[in-house]
Structures are given as C-alpha cells and as structure tokens.
Motif scaffolding. Sequence first.
Motif, PDB file in Angstrom:
ATOM      1  N   TYR A 102       0.820  -1.215   0.000  1.00 52.16           N
ATOM      2  CA  TYR A 102       0.000   0.000   0.000  1.00 52.16           C
ATOM      3  C   TYR A 102       0.853   1.263   0.000  1.00 52.16           C
ATOM      4  O   TYR A 102       0.312   2.365   0.041  1.00 52.16           O
ATOM      5  CB  TYR A 102      -0.931   0.001   1.221  1.00 52.16           C
ATOM      6  CG  TYR A 102      -0.194  -0.150   2.540  1.00 52.16           C
ATOM      7  CD1 TYR A 102       0.460   0.937   3.103  1.00 52.16           C
ATOM      8  CD2 TYR A 102      -0.127  -1.376   3.193  1.00 52.16           C
ATOM      9  CE1 TYR A 102       1.156   0.820   4.290  1.00 52.16           C
ATOM     10  CE2 TYR A 102       0.565  -1.503   4.386  1.00 52.16           C
ATOM     11  CZ  TYR A 102       1.208  -0.404   4.925  1.00 52.16           C
ATOM     12  OH  TYR A 102       1.905  -0.532   6.098  1.00 52.16           O
ATOM     13  N   ASP A 149      -5.393   7.429   0.743  1.00 48.89           N
ATOM     14  CA  ASP A 149      -5.105   7.609  -0.684  1.00 48.89           C
ATOM     15  C   ASP A 149      -3.902   8.521  -0.883  1.00 48.89           C
ATOM     16  O   ASP A 149      -3.954   9.478  -1.657  1.00 48.89           O
ATOM     17  CB  ASP A 149      -6.329   8.196  -1.389  1.00 48.89           C
ATOM     18  CG  ASP A 149      -6.871   9.437  -0.688  1.00 48.89           C
ATOM     19  OD1 ASP A 149      -6.674   9.556   0.534  1.00 48.89           O
ATOM     20  OD2 ASP A 149      -7.485  10.280  -1.359  1.00 48.89           O
ATOM     21  N   THR A 209       0.151   8.121  -5.659  1.00 48.40           N
ATOM     22  CA  THR A 209      -0.654   7.672  -6.798  1.00 48.40           C
ATOM     23  C   THR A 209      -0.355   6.222  -7.164  1.00 48.40           C
ATOM     24  O   THR A 209      -0.950   5.669  -8.067  1.00 48.40           O
ATOM     25  CB  THR A 209      -0.334   8.515  -8.051  1.00 48.40           C
ATOM     26  OG1 THR A 209       1.081   8.469  -8.236  1.00 48.40           O
ATOM     27  CG2 THR A 209      -0.785   9.947  -7.897  1.00 48.40           C
ATOM     28  N   TRP A 254      -5.203   2.880  -4.610  1.00 45.61           N
ATOM     29  CA  TRP A 254      -6.154   2.993  -3.500  1.00 45.61           C
ATOM     30  C   TRP A 254      -7.603   2.969  -3.995  1.00 45.61           C
ATOM     31  O   TRP A 254      -7.938   3.573  -5.005  1.00 45.61           O
ATOM     32  CB  TRP A 254      -5.880   4.297  -2.757  1.00 45.61           C
ATOM     33  CG  TRP A 254      -6.767   4.581  -1.582  1.00 45.61           C
ATOM     34  CD1 TRP A 254      -6.543   4.175  -0.306  1.00 45.61           C
ATOM     35  CD2 TRP A 254      -7.968   5.356  -1.559  1.00 45.61           C
ATOM     36  NE1 TRP A 254      -7.539   4.647   0.523  1.00 45.61           N
ATOM     37  CE2 TRP A 254      -8.440   5.377  -0.226  1.00 45.61           C
ATOM     38  CE3 TRP A 254      -8.714   6.020  -2.530  1.00 45.61           C
ATOM     39  CZ2 TRP A 254      -9.587   6.043   0.160  1.00 45.61           C
ATOM     40  CZ3 TRP A 254      -9.868   6.692  -2.140  1.00 45.61           C
ATOM     41  CH2 TRP A 254     -10.293   6.692  -0.812  1.00 45.61           C
ATOM     42  N   ARG A 255      -8.449   2.261  -3.236  1.00 44.85           N
ATOM     43  CA  ARG A 255      -9.899   2.314  -3.508  1.00 44.85           C
ATOM     44  C   ARG A 255     -10.628   2.467  -2.178  1.00 44.85           C
ATOM     45  O   ARG A 255     -10.239   1.876  -1.165  1.00 44.85           O
ATOM     46  CB  ARG A 255     -10.376   1.007  -4.160  1.00 44.85           C
ATOM     47  CG  ARG A 255      -9.813   0.754  -5.541  1.00 44.85           C
ATOM     48  CD  ARG A 255     -10.644  -0.337  -6.263  1.00 44.85           C
ATOM     49  NE  ARG A 255     -11.132  -1.376  -5.384  1.00 44.85           N
ATOM     50  CZ  ARG A 255     -10.558  -2.561  -5.217  1.00 44.85           C
ATOM     51  NH1 ARG A 255      -9.452  -2.864  -5.868  1.00 44.85           N
ATOM     52  NH2 ARG A 255     -11.084  -3.461  -4.398  1.00 44.85           N
ATOM     53  N   LEU A 256     -11.705   3.242  -2.208  1.00 43.33           N
ATOM     54  CA  LEU A 256     -12.454   3.518  -0.978  1.00 43.33           C
ATOM     55  C   LEU A 256     -12.968   2.228  -0.333  1.00 43.33           C
ATOM     56  O   LEU A 256     -13.021   2.106   0.889  1.00 43.33           O
ATOM     57  CB  LEU A 256     -13.615   4.482  -1.300  1.00 43.33           C
ATOM     58  CG  LEU A 256     -14.420   4.985  -0.113  1.00 43.33           C
ATOM     59  CD1 LEU A 256     -13.538   5.710   0.905  1.00 43.33           C
ATOM     60  CD2 LEU A 256     -15.535   5.929  -0.586  1.00 43.33           C
ATOM     61  N   VAL A 314      -9.690   9.301   6.527  1.00 45.71           N
ATOM     62  CA  VAL A 314     -10.588   9.170   5.376  1.00 45.71           C
ATOM     63  C   VAL A 314     -12.033   9.430   5.796  1.00 45.71           C
ATOM     64  O   VAL A 314     -12.716  10.250   5.190  1.00 45.71           O
ATOM     65  CB  VAL A 314     -10.462   7.768   4.730  1.00 45.71           C
ATOM     66  CG1 VAL A 314     -11.427   7.627   3.559  1.00 45.71           C
ATOM     67  CG2 VAL A 314      -9.031   7.523   4.270  1.00 45.71           C
ATOM     68  N   ARG A 373     -11.860  15.629  -0.045  1.00 47.81           N
ATOM     69  CA  ARG A 373     -11.618  14.406  -0.823  1.00 47.81           C
ATOM     70  C   ARG A 373     -12.833  14.137  -1.701  1.00 47.81           C
ATOM     71  O   ARG A 373     -13.958  14.257  -1.272  1.00 47.81           O
ATOM     72  CB  ARG A 373     -11.387  13.229   0.120  1.00 47.81           C
ATOM     73  CG  ARG A 373     -11.070  11.936  -0.566  1.00 47.81           C
ATOM     74  CD  ARG A 373     -10.879  10.826   0.446  1.00 47.81           C
ATOM     75  NE  ARG A 373      -9.503  10.795   0.951  1.00 47.81           N
ATOM     76  CZ  ARG A 373      -9.136  11.172   2.150  1.00 47.81           C
ATOM     77  NH1 ARG A 373     -10.014  11.635   3.010  1.00 47.81           N
ATOM     78  NH2 ARG A 373      -7.875  11.101   2.525  1.00 47.81           N
TER      79      ARG A 373
END
Length: 367
Positions: free
Chosen positions: A56, A228, A231, A235-237, A286, A349
């Motif tokens: 990650y 996130d 780049t 990353w995904r929510l 987040v 965001r």
Amino acid sequence: MSERFVPLLDARVRAVAAPAPGQIEAPAGRLTDQLRRPLHDLRVSVTDRCNFRCTYCMPKEVFGREHRFLPHSQLLSFEEIARLGRVFVAHGVEKIRITGGEPLLRKDLSRLVQMLAELRTAAGGELDLALTTNASLLARHAAALARAGLKRVTVSLDALDDEVFRRMNDVDFPVASVLEGIDAAADAGLPVKVNMVVQRGTNEHQILPMARFFRQRGHVLRMIEYMDVGTTNGWRLDQVVPAAQIVERIHAEMPLVALDANYPGEVARRWRYRDGGGEIGVVASVTQAFCRDCTRARLSIEGELYLCLFASQGYDLRSLLRAGASDAQLSTAIARIWSGRSDRYSELRGQRQAGAGAKVEMSYIGG
Ligand code: SAM
C-alpha cells in the motif's frame, strides 16, 4: 528541478518568494495559517529508501529493481536538517518526527537525533522527538537512539500473523524480528506505539489479535485507515475499514471509553480499555477528516516544505539554504509559506479537480 517544487528563489512566486538581502524582517514566534491553525509539528523524511515494499506504500511494481532512488548529494545533510529544525522550533514547533522511507537506513541517524535533541522549544523545554520505523533495524540501534536523546518510537506492524505480514511487506520479513525491535526499544527506555494500517480484505482479521497482544504488552496500538496518499498504491475507498468499525469490533470484546486528545491537533482519536488496561488510537483521516486541526508541516528528503500529506507541490527550502540564505531569510520564507496555507485535502476528498497535480508519495515526504 521538478515541477513539484515551488521555487522560492524565483521572483515570480511573490507570495512565498524569499526576501531580498537587506530587506529582512523575519516574523518571529508562533505562526498560524489562513484557517488559524498553528504550526506545531514537523515531520522530517531522511531517506526515500526502504527495505520493505509494503503493497500500500511502495509497491514492487513501481519501486522495483529499476527504481532510481535519489543520490546522497540531493538529500538534506544532518546539518541542514538541524538548522531548519532550529528555525521551525523558533516558530513554535514543539514536536519533530523523523521518518522516511525507512529512517534507520540513513547512516548514523543517532547523530541527527543528537543534534535535534539539543534544540529547545520557544518555552525553553525539550522537544518531543520521535521516530517512525518499520523496526527491521531497531534492535541494533535502539540503545544508541535513546542515548542520543530520542523520546519515543512508533513502529509500523500490520499483522501478527506471519504469513499476512510477510505478504504485506512483500520482502518476506518476519513478525518476530519486528517484535525484537519493539522489545529492544522498550528495554532502552523508549515508549513504543505500534501503527497498523488496516486494509479491508487483507488484514482486518488481525485487528483483534493485534489489540489483545499489544494491550498485554503495554504498548499503545494505533489503527490507521488506509489512505489515498500518492498515486502508486491503486487505492480504492472500498478497501478502507472505517475507524468507527474498528473501534466497534474491539469494544465488543474489550469495552472502550473515549479519551480526550493529549493536545489540540493530535492525529489519533484515543480510547482506553474500560477495565483500565491500556489504550488504543484510531487515525480516521478518510472517514472523519481532521484537516481543521492539522498543525503539521513536512520536510521532504530534498528539503521541500510540504503543507499536507496529500499535497502535489512543496516549497523549495533547500535552494534557499544552499544559496546562502541567513536564518532570518529562512524564517521569513517559512512564515510566509505557513501563513498562506489554506489546504484541507481530506475534507475535500472527492472534489479533487481532474488534472490536479499528482500527489507526492509518502515515502518521499514521510509518513
Ligand atoms: N518506514 C517507516 C515505517 O514503516 O514506519 C516510516 C515511513 S512509513 C511511510 C510511515 C507510516 O506510514 C507507516 O506506519 C505506514 O504504515 C504508513 N502508511 C504508508 N502508506 C500508507 C497509506 N496508504 N495509508 C495509511 N498509512 C500508510
């Protein structure tokens, strides 16, 4: 010079341009930004290299054998870091965290620790001097770091299950060696916190084992929502486990009571176990963004000042330093930069404009 930098020596960037020699009026003392946030913490990244390839953070596909790390001459020297540190401290910084990359890969890091430990806060007190590390080299260095004046250590460990951890660090590094590092730090008298990045589908089943284990060991565990940053991590929510769910899971087995922050702007929300046995924290950048309390500046390995973990541009302090700027000029530049700050990325965001610059990688500006 990359487009990431805001060149402070360039007269076109008037808002943050360095003052001309002879016109220096360094604003002294504490600073606040456009949202009235004080400058309180400085994070200093001392290397872009890491011996882990956490999927990650520094995925192998991007940071593989071909990846070119920066040559040593590009990095700020310890003397340059300590000099900037002194200027930041004069502006109200009370806490400095050394990070990276993996900071213990930087040769002779204890020397930097010693130089920073000699700084005194505006009130004349000692700095809160901390280190974030993956602990792979901590057993070897803990005693020297403590002797040099380090106040505490944060160790990153994402799982107790060896297989899960080896998969996440992606270099087959065993849990047992991290635990040895933690023990060595504790033996050296350094308080230890443990950071766990929680990723849905990867290590969320490790939340309870980690909480039980570190509660028993007496170390504060902080669980961090997968962020996130940069780049390269894809990353995904839906990979984020909300902090509220993390707390609920622990609370169901080991009841928790909310604690107040130690100081305004503290990153983690704190909880203690109701039966009195220890503390945990969650970092919910987040799902419960805390930009309005953010008091952190970041100094990259190349000496750029970043105002946000999610920034795409930093301000080039190294050029000022290496062009012979005086402390007063550095102080003025930092004051102008912080005073102009208005970012609040996490709160916005999702509204990020298409075409906005690429966010800088965490290994570059430090976690
Ligand atoms: N190498 C050191 C270490 O492992 O602690 C310091 C640098 S590392 C970038 C600092 C912290 O950032 C670690 O705790 C790491 O787990 C965390 N981190 C990196 N990428 C992250 C992400 N996408 N979301 C949340 N935390 C992240």
